[in-house]
Enzyme design. Sequence first.
Site, mmCIF file in Angstrom:
data_model
loop_
_atom_site.group_PDB
_atom_site.id
_atom_site.type_symbol
_atom_site.label_atom_id
_atom_site.label_comp_id
_atom_site.label_asym_id
_atom_site.label_seq_id
_atom_site.Cartn_x
_atom_site.Cartn_y
_atom_site.Cartn_z
ATOM 1 N N LYS A 33 102.724 11.251 59.358
ATOM 2 C CA LYS A 33 103.350 10.538 58.645
ATOM 3 C C LYS A 33 104.799 11.423 58.624
ATOM 4 O O LYS A 33 105.952 10.879 58.521
ATOM 5 C CB LYS A 33 103.079 10.530 57.182
ATOM 6 C CG LYS A 33 102.896 11.596 56.298
ATOM 7 C CD LYS A 33 102.423 11.309 54.874
ATOM 8 C CE LYS A 33 102.544 12.497 54.062
ATOM 9 N NZ LYS A 33 103.572 13.192 53.807
ATOM 10 N N THR A 34 104.876 12.701 58.545
ATOM 11 C CA THR A 34 106.070 13.498 58.661
ATOM 12 C C THR A 34 106.899 13.424 59.748
ATOM 13 O O THR A 34 108.080 13.087 59.827
ATOM 14 C CB THR A 34 105.732 15.038 58.370
ATOM 15 O OG1 THR A 34 104.880 15.099 57.155
ATOM 16 C CG2 THR A 34 106.955 15.797 58.148
ATOM 17 N N ASP A 225 109.343 10.184 50.688
ATOM 18 C CA ASP A 225 107.966 10.669 51.109
ATOM 19 C C ASP A 225 107.024 10.874 50.169
ATOM 20 O O ASP A 225 107.514 10.875 48.366
ATOM 21 C CB ASP A 225 108.142 12.185 51.798
ATOM 22 C CG ASP A 225 107.165 12.415 52.478
ATOM 23 O OD1 ASP A 225 105.922 11.732 52.668
ATOM 24 O OD2 ASP A 225 106.986 13.697 52.882
ATOM 25 N N GLU A 226 105.859 10.794 50.090
ATOM 26 C CA GLU A 226 104.564 10.895 49.046
ATOM 27 C C GLU A 226 104.582 10.110 47.745
ATOM 28 O O GLU A 226 104.896 10.324 46.700
ATOM 29 C CB GLU A 226 104.621 12.334 48.558
ATOM 30 C CG GLU A 226 104.560 13.508 49.749
ATOM 31 C CD GLU A 226 102.955 13.611 50.113
ATOM 32 O OE1 GLU A 226 102.352 12.654 49.808
ATOM 33 O OE2 GLU A 226 102.558 14.366 51.137
ATOM 34 N N GLN A 256 95.463 9.804 48.367
ATOM 35 C CA GLN A 256 95.750 11.019 47.926
ATOM 36 C C GLN A 256 96.761 11.227 46.899
ATOM 37 O O GLN A 256 97.380 12.116 46.650
ATOM 38 C CB GLN A 256 96.496 11.713 49.165
ATOM 39 C CG GLN A 256 95.740 11.960 50.497
ATOM 40 C CD GLN A 256 96.287 12.715 51.728
ATOM 41 O OE1 GLN A 256 96.549 13.779 51.203
ATOM 42 N NE2 GLN A 256 96.611 11.902 52.779
ATOM 43 N N ARG A 613 91.164 18.322 54.574
ATOM 44 C CA ARG A 613 91.975 19.410 54.962
ATOM 45 C C ARG A 613 91.236 20.136 56.294
ATOM 46 O O ARG A 613 91.805 20.823 56.805
ATOM 47 C CB ARG A 613 91.904 20.484 53.652
ATOM 48 C CG ARG A 613 92.705 20.281 52.539
ATOM 49 C CD ARG A 613 94.087 19.499 52.773
ATOM 50 N NE ARG A 613 93.730 17.880 52.764
ATOM 51 C CZ ARG A 613 94.725 17.400 53.099
ATOM 52 N NH1 ARG A 613 95.887 17.814 53.899
ATOM 53 N NH2 ARG A 613 94.642 16.037 53.249
#
Length: 774
Positions: A33-34, A225-226, A256, A613
């Site tokens: 996504k980044t 973002d987020e 998340q 993770r």
Amino acid sequence: MDTYLEQLNEPQRAAVLQKDGPMIIIAGAGSGKTRVLTYRIAHLMQKGVDAFNILSLTFTNKAAREMKERIANVVGHSEAKNLWMGTFHSVFARILRAEADKLGYPSNFTIYDTQDAVRLITAIIKELKLDKDRYKPKQVLSRISSFKNSLITVRAYFNNSDLQEADLQASRPKMGDIYKEYVDRCFKSGAMDFDDLLLRTNELLARFPEVLAKYQDRFRYIMVDEYQDTNHSQYIIVRALADRFQNICVVGDDSQSIYSFRGANINNILNFQRDYPDVKTFKLEQNYRSSDNIVRAANSVIDKNKTKLDKEVWTANDSGEKIKVMRSISDGEEGRFVAQSIWENQMNHQLTNDDFAILYRTNAQSRAIEDALRKKDIQYKIYGGISFYQRKEIKDLLSYLRLLINPNDEEALKRIINYPARGIGATTIDKLTIAANHYKKSIFDIIRNLDKVDIKINSGTKNKLENFLVMMQRLQIEAQKKNAFEVADLVVKQTQLVRDLQKDGTPEGINKVENVQELLNGIKDFITDKIETGEDASLTAFLEDVALATDFDSEKDDTPRVSLMTIHLSKGLEYPYVYIVGLEESLFPSAMSMNTRSELEEERRLFYVALTRAEKVAYLTYAQTRYRWGKLTDGEASRFIEEIDDEFLEYLAPKIPEPAANRFIDASLFDDTPKKIRFEKPIHKKRKEFLSKKEKPAFSPDKGNLKKVGSLSPKAGTFDGTIAVGNLVEHNRFGTGKVIGLEGKGPNKKAEIEFGTAGKKKLLLQFAKLKVIG
């Protein structure tokens, strides 16, 4: 085609090329996504959008710096500098600096950090002559913060009878008065706290239409973002700024969303499509980070949530190893298993310490893990925090224990003489220090002889010093008669240290109480181990062991280290090998987060974050027993393990069979009930790994002929069991082992045993409580 577009898959490229209108990018874990957000900004600039007209909001300065650096590589550093990019707080502080005069603030207003805010609230509570135990400054600040993030101003508070009633029920009827005084004092001082940066921006945009129009025109393209982590105040600002052109792009993953305790509202992302009916939706579902087994296992868990957006994360990566599940007999054995497993993986696969991460639900869990790693000489670091033995509340309790052993330990005395607060201030301590230097005595000696030394201290302070002296002398006497755990437990009660920590109802305060509990657990574990091996179990021996631990922690170099952290801190990180420890009911999911479906679903999202993770291998571990306040309590496997499809799991310890669901009980067993058959309530599937005392522990063959060894006769204290070299035995903490040697006679008889994870141990049979299993 631009070269950066060639680095994207089809859904990523579609999201980058979409220019106008509202859009949401639903980005699964590890889906890049980044990269998409970065390249979309770069692409807008390549297509002629002025950098000054782009606003990009992130949640960390680190993320903003990394994104700006990547954009600079595409469009050049000069143009990248013109972007409005940063955290919500930094961007809105910039706007407020320019417009502060409209709100009556100077442009160079001060920004109060948490310590500044706590000090001001402490002063206000004192000036209003309120009970400082009822109005704890950190709790009050937390309450005020929640008001501001929910856009509840002072006026709104006093117009809301429900809020006032809630504070009245909480025995804080003056909360509104404190809130008003705090806001007034900040304004008078030309200061804003972090929450004001959002609240005042909302005020600015709501009260001054011309200011809103100005920034709507400037920020023609907005990216967030987020987005799942935004709170109500942030949501309102973003909606207002984007209302004119509606060129808003939000990126996030509802799976998340794990920060509700900070005010994050998952509905912001869930309802985005309702807010913008013409929204274009892009789903980034290909995971580039993790193996297929890990991705599919994580999907099987998060699918249990009812509140979620529709997506199916997948990966083209190899299937990889199955997720390994380890049931340990105790939390100490859990730590030893993790340390041993890391060591073996390093040896077998040529790995370094920084390939590994250990994730836990609460900071207190690090103690057993740290002890095990240290004993294996495995270097580690506490990510985003400090080592267990370096935490303030731990050092406070250890200082009390040090002072019992050595009353001349002045550093320990200075640390705790006025903690918890007992009215012995810095001036008094300075006078005691000067007197101690003059008479060449310790400060403790001076306190013992206050009437015999020349020192000017008023009678009230003398009484407080004498009370402290009496308490410490009484504890010193007990320390000579009791073991290390009993002494530490007594210190906690006598000093009311935990009671003081419990007054702070914030998450940090709760963590501190858990840490003190975990230290007591560690002491209990220490003395149990020492008694069984016939070694020194004294308080002195424990403090020496801790001193070695803290020396180990203080080593600083660039050596790769295993990362230890809470799951909340792990978000955005990735490691080849991940150990998720303490997967037990009431620990993870937390007992404090199981009251409603929304709380439980957030815990499940937290587990999803932890599992994703891992790049290559994931371990899930839990303990059948765990010390809590020095008492051994039974543990039950977390429901999250059960929610993973079995095809993705490998049980390193035999899986406990599920009890029969339909069992009968004859009512005639009870003399006062009618004779009829009743059905017992079926056992829920999620409970199938519950370990009762009658069920078989790990690694155990058939135990029809179990014999106890090492039992202690209540009167004689002699060993009355039998054991031989070659026997397989089971220990309630070290697990299964093989007897490889015997020595001594009678009550001093010892067995040398090779345990699977704990290694070789020499145990006194009269204390070891072993069971022969073969």
